[in-house]
Motif scaffolding. Structure first.
Motif, PDB file in Angstrom:
ATOM      1  N   VAL A  18       0.855  -1.184   0.000  1.00 11.85           N
ATOM      2  CA  VAL A  18       0.000   0.000   0.000  1.00 11.85           C
ATOM      3  C   VAL A  18       0.887   1.229   0.000  1.00 11.85           C
ATOM      4  O   VAL A  18       2.063   1.173   0.375  1.00 11.85           O
ATOM      5  N   VAL A  19       0.345   2.335  -0.435  1.00  8.33           N
ATOM      6  CA  VAL A  19       1.120   3.566  -0.562  1.00  8.33           C
ATOM      7  C   VAL A  19       0.607   4.606   0.425  1.00  8.33           C
ATOM      8  O   VAL A  19      -0.513   4.527   0.933  1.00  8.33           O
ATOM      9  N   GLY A  20       1.452   5.589   0.698  1.00  9.50           N
ATOM     10  CA  GLY A  20       1.071   6.664   1.605  1.00  9.50           C
ATOM     11  C   GLY A  20       2.192   7.669   1.737  1.00  9.50           C
ATOM     12  O   GLY A  20       3.066   7.777   0.875  1.00  9.50           O
ATOM     13  N   THR A  21       2.186   8.400   2.821  1.00 11.86           N
ATOM     14  CA  THR A  21       3.198   9.420   3.077  1.00 11.86           C
ATOM     15  C   THR A  21       3.718   9.294   4.495  1.00 11.86           C
ATOM     16  O   THR A  21       3.046   8.749   5.380  1.00 11.86           O
ATOM     17  N   LEU A  22       4.901   9.828   4.706  1.00 14.14           N
ATOM     18  CA  LEU A  22       5.505   9.834   6.033  1.00 14.14           C
ATOM     19  C   LEU A  22       4.986  11.047   6.811  1.00 14.14           C
ATOM     20  O   LEU A  22       4.977  12.172   6.294  1.00 14.14           O
ATOM     21  N   GLU A  23       4.549  10.822   8.036  1.00 11.68           N
ATOM     22  CA  GLU A  23       3.985  11.889   8.851  1.00 11.68           C
ATOM     23  C   GLU A  23       4.532  11.819  10.272  1.00 11.68           C
ATOM     24  O   GLU A  23       5.067  10.802  10.703  1.00 11.68           O
ATOM     25  N   TRP A  24       4.394  12.939  10.959  1.00 11.01           N
ATOM     26  CA  TRP A  24       4.674  13.012  12.387  1.00 11.01           C
ATOM     27  C   TRP A  24       3.386  13.419  13.093  1.00 11.01           C
ATOM     28  O   TRP A  24       2.529  14.076  12.511  1.00 11.01           O
ATOM     29  N   ASP A  25       3.251  13.031  14.363  1.00 10.52           N
ATOM     30  CA  ASP A  25       2.116  13.517  15.142  1.00 10.52           C
ATOM     31  C   ASP A  25       2.215  15.030  15.262  1.00 10.52           C
ATOM     32  O   ASP A  25       3.286  15.573  15.577  1.00 10.52           O
ATOM     33  N   ARG A  26       1.114  15.701  15.026  1.00 19.39           N
ATOM     34  CA  ARG A  26       1.090  17.166  14.996  1.00 19.39           C
ATOM     35  C   ARG A  26       0.298  17.710  16.184  1.00 19.39           C
ATOM     36  O   ARG A  26      -0.717  17.144  16.574  1.00 19.39           O
ATOM     37  N   ILE A  27       0.792  18.794  16.747  1.00 21.54           N
ATOM     38  CA  ILE A  27       0.083  19.520  17.792  1.00 21.54           C
ATOM     39  C   ILE A  27      -0.091  20.958  17.327  1.00 21.54           C
ATOM     40  O   ILE A  27       0.889  21.616  16.966  1.00 21.54           O
ATOM     41  N   GLU A  28      -1.325  21.426  17.314  1.00 26.12           N
ATOM     42  CA  GLU A  28      -1.608  22.805  16.928  1.00 26.12           C
ATOM     43  C   GLU A  28      -1.817  23.651  18.177  1.00 26.12           C
ATOM     44  O   GLU A  28      -2.638  23.321  19.035  1.00 26.12           O
ATOM     45  N   LEU A  29      -1.056  24.723  18.294  1.00 21.86           N
ATOM     46  CA  LEU A  29      -1.160  25.634  19.430  1.00 21.86           C
ATOM     47  C   LEU A  29      -2.015  26.828  19.022  1.00 21.86           C
ATOM     48  O   LEU A  29      -1.740  27.473  17.998  1.00 21.86           O
ATOM     49  N   THR A  30      -3.050  27.107  19.804  1.00 25.09           N
ATOM     50  CA  THR A  30      -3.970  28.202  19.488  1.00 25.09           C
ATOM     51  C   THR A  30      -3.935  29.264  20.575  1.00 25.09           C
ATOM     52  O   THR A  30      -3.504  29.002  21.699  1.00 25.09           O
ATOM     53  N   ASN A  31      -4.404  30.468  20.240  1.00 27.84           N
ATOM     54  CA  ASN A  31      -4.465  31.559  21.202  1.00 27.84           C
ATOM     55  C   ASN A  31      -5.866  31.654  21.791  1.00 27.84           C
ATOM     56  O   ASN A  31      -6.867  31.465  21.098  1.00 27.84           O
ATOM     57  N   GLU A  32      -5.951  31.960  23.087  1.00 26.95           N
ATOM     58  CA  GLU A  32      -7.233  32.041  23.777  1.00 26.95           C
ATOM     59  C   GLU A  32      -7.811  33.447  23.755  1.00 26.95           C
ATOM     60  O   GLU A  32      -9.012  33.617  23.961  1.00 26.95           O
ATOM     61  N   VAL A  33      -6.993  34.446  23.549  1.00 24.65           N
ATOM     62  CA  VAL A  33      -7.454  35.833  23.451  1.00 24.65           C
ATOM     63  C   VAL A  33      -6.766  36.493  22.260  1.00 24.65           C
ATOM     64  O   VAL A  33      -5.720  36.035  21.805  1.00 24.65           O
ATOM     65  N   SER A  34      -7.377  37.547  21.778  1.00 27.66           N
ATOM     66  CA  SER A  34      -6.803  38.258  20.631  1.00 27.66           C
ATOM     67  C   SER A  34      -5.903  39.386  21.126  1.00 27.66           C
ATOM     68  O   SER A  34      -6.375  40.430  21.575  1.00 27.66           O
ATOM     69  N   GLU A  35      -4.604  39.128  21.082  1.00 28.71           N
ATOM     70  CA  GLU A  35      -3.597  40.116  21.476  1.00 28.71           C
ATOM     71  C   GLU A  35      -2.440  40.053  20.477  1.00 28.71           C
ATOM     72  O   GLU A  35      -2.178  38.999  19.884  1.00 28.71           O
ATOM     73  N   PRO A  36      -1.727  41.160  20.264  1.00 32.75           N
ATOM     74  CA  PRO A  36      -0.590  41.144  19.329  1.00 32.75           C
ATOM     75  C   PRO A  36       0.546  40.241  19.821  1.00 32.75           C
ATOM     76  O   PRO A  36       0.773  40.108  21.022  1.00 32.75           O
ATOM     77  N   ILE A  37       1.242  39.615  18.886  1.00 32.38           N
ATOM     78  CA  ILE A  37       2.429  38.832  19.213  1.00 32.38           C
ATOM     79  C   ILE A  37       3.596  39.801  19.407  1.00 32.38           C
ATOM     80  O   ILE A  37       3.919  40.574  18.512  1.00 32.38           O
TER      81      ILE A  37
END
Length: 335
Positions: free
Chosen positions: A32-51
């Motif tokens: 079977v075919v596919g792609t190599l991947e890593w486990d991903r973690i997405e970091l989100t912001n809880e409030v809208s403030e400038p970086i």
């Protein structure tokens, strides 16, 4: 040619063809075919403030707890300071209720009662004098009414000051103390909540890994809930593959496999982590018996070799699943 002579010749021609067809069929199912991947973690912001600062760059390795980026904390800090001031006021109020009135306050209340008694005594003397003058027709009725008003006011003031003194002597009621304590607990909860909000404005790496993406730059203000950083985590990557329906029943979690990655000569050892129970593409109930083979099931195969942790995500690959039947079949073909 005689039949006895013809049969060995036919077997010599047919048997290899049979094994070749069987081998091709097995390879089509097992590969079977596919792609190599890593486990991903997405970091989100809880409030809208400038970086205000990016502490890492894309492609940089980080450890758990390392600072990834920081948001502007001024607004959150001002709110926290306000809540702390309210907490301190309520704490002082509770301490006062629990400790009771101070000696100075008690003395002031006693002196107020003495003063009120003195004013009432003077009002009584003046009222008696005005009454005597009215009887002799030496003053008017208006002066008598005014004297009565002054007397009643002095009497009411004495009653008020005595009530204040009695309250101080009796001490604080339990209900008042409990109300003050509840108000303080509410203020403390607000302070704790705002402290957490302030801490979350400093984004930390939740695990050891690689910073894969930083979509925003310093000075930008992402909307609440935006993905502000993506991390690749885990000790090893995994193969993301799609299992065809004819092979699905043979693949189980924990099963061994060989993973052939494009650009790498030797295969990597793999182990099936999970196989989806639902087909990825088409619902099973819309398929005829002839179309079921078109179904595909998502599977993840962990690469267990340490050498694999240097591979980047996105590489194309092939996976061959190992089974006892395949091993016996390949052994027979070799012999």
């Amino acid at each position: 040619m005689k039949l006895a002579t013809l049969i060995p010749v036919l077997l010599f021609l047919v048997i290899p063809s049979f094994f070749m067809c069987g081998c091709q069929h097995e390879n089509e199912l097992d590969k079977v075919v596919g792609t190599l991947e890593w486990d991903r973690i997405e970091l989100t912001n809880e409030v809208s403030e400038p970086i205000v600062k990016l502490h890492v760059r894309e492609g940089e390795k980080v450890n758990q707890g390392d600072v990834v980026l920081e948001f502007d904390k001024r607004r959150a800090q001002a709110t926290l300071n306000s809540f702390i001031a309210i907490e301190e006021q309520l704490q002082a109020r509770l301490d006062e209720l629990v400790a009771g009135s101070r000696i100075e306050v008690m003395e002031q209340a006693k002196q107020a009662v003495v003063q009120a008694k003195s004013e009432l005594h003077l009002a009584e003397i003046d009222l008696a004098r005005i009454k005597a003058l009215v009887k002799k027709n030496l003053t008017s009725q208006a002066d008598l009414d005014n004297s009565w008003a002054i007397y009643k006011k002095a009497k009411a003031q004495l009653a008020l000051e005595e009530a204040k003194l009695d309250a101080l002597l009796a001490g604080t009621r339990k209900e008042q103390v409990e109300q003050a304590r509840k108000a303080l607990q509410s203020a403390q909860a607000q302070v704790a909540h705002q402290q957490i909000n302030l801490e979350h404005l400093t984004l930390l790496a939740p695990a050891k890994g690689l910073v894969d993406s930083l979509p925003y730059k310093e000075g930008e203000e992402p909307k609440t809930g935006s993905v502000v950083a993506v991390m690749l985590v885990g000790n090893n990557p995994y193969a993301r593959v799609y299992i065809p329906e004819p092979l699905r029943a043979q693949i189980k979690p924990g099963q061994s496999a060989k993973v052939f990655v494009d650009g790498v000569e030797s295969p990597f050892s793999g182990r099936v982590r999970v196989v989806s129970n639902d087909p990825v593409f088409t619902p099973y109930y819309s398929l005829t018996e002839a179309d079921r083979s078109r179904l595909a099931y998502l599977a993840k195969v962990d690469l267990v070799d340490d050498e694999a942790n240097q591979l980047p995500a996105g590489l194309p690959l092939n996976v061959v699943f190992e089974s006892s039947e395949t091993a016996i079949f390949q052994s027979d073909v070799k012999h």
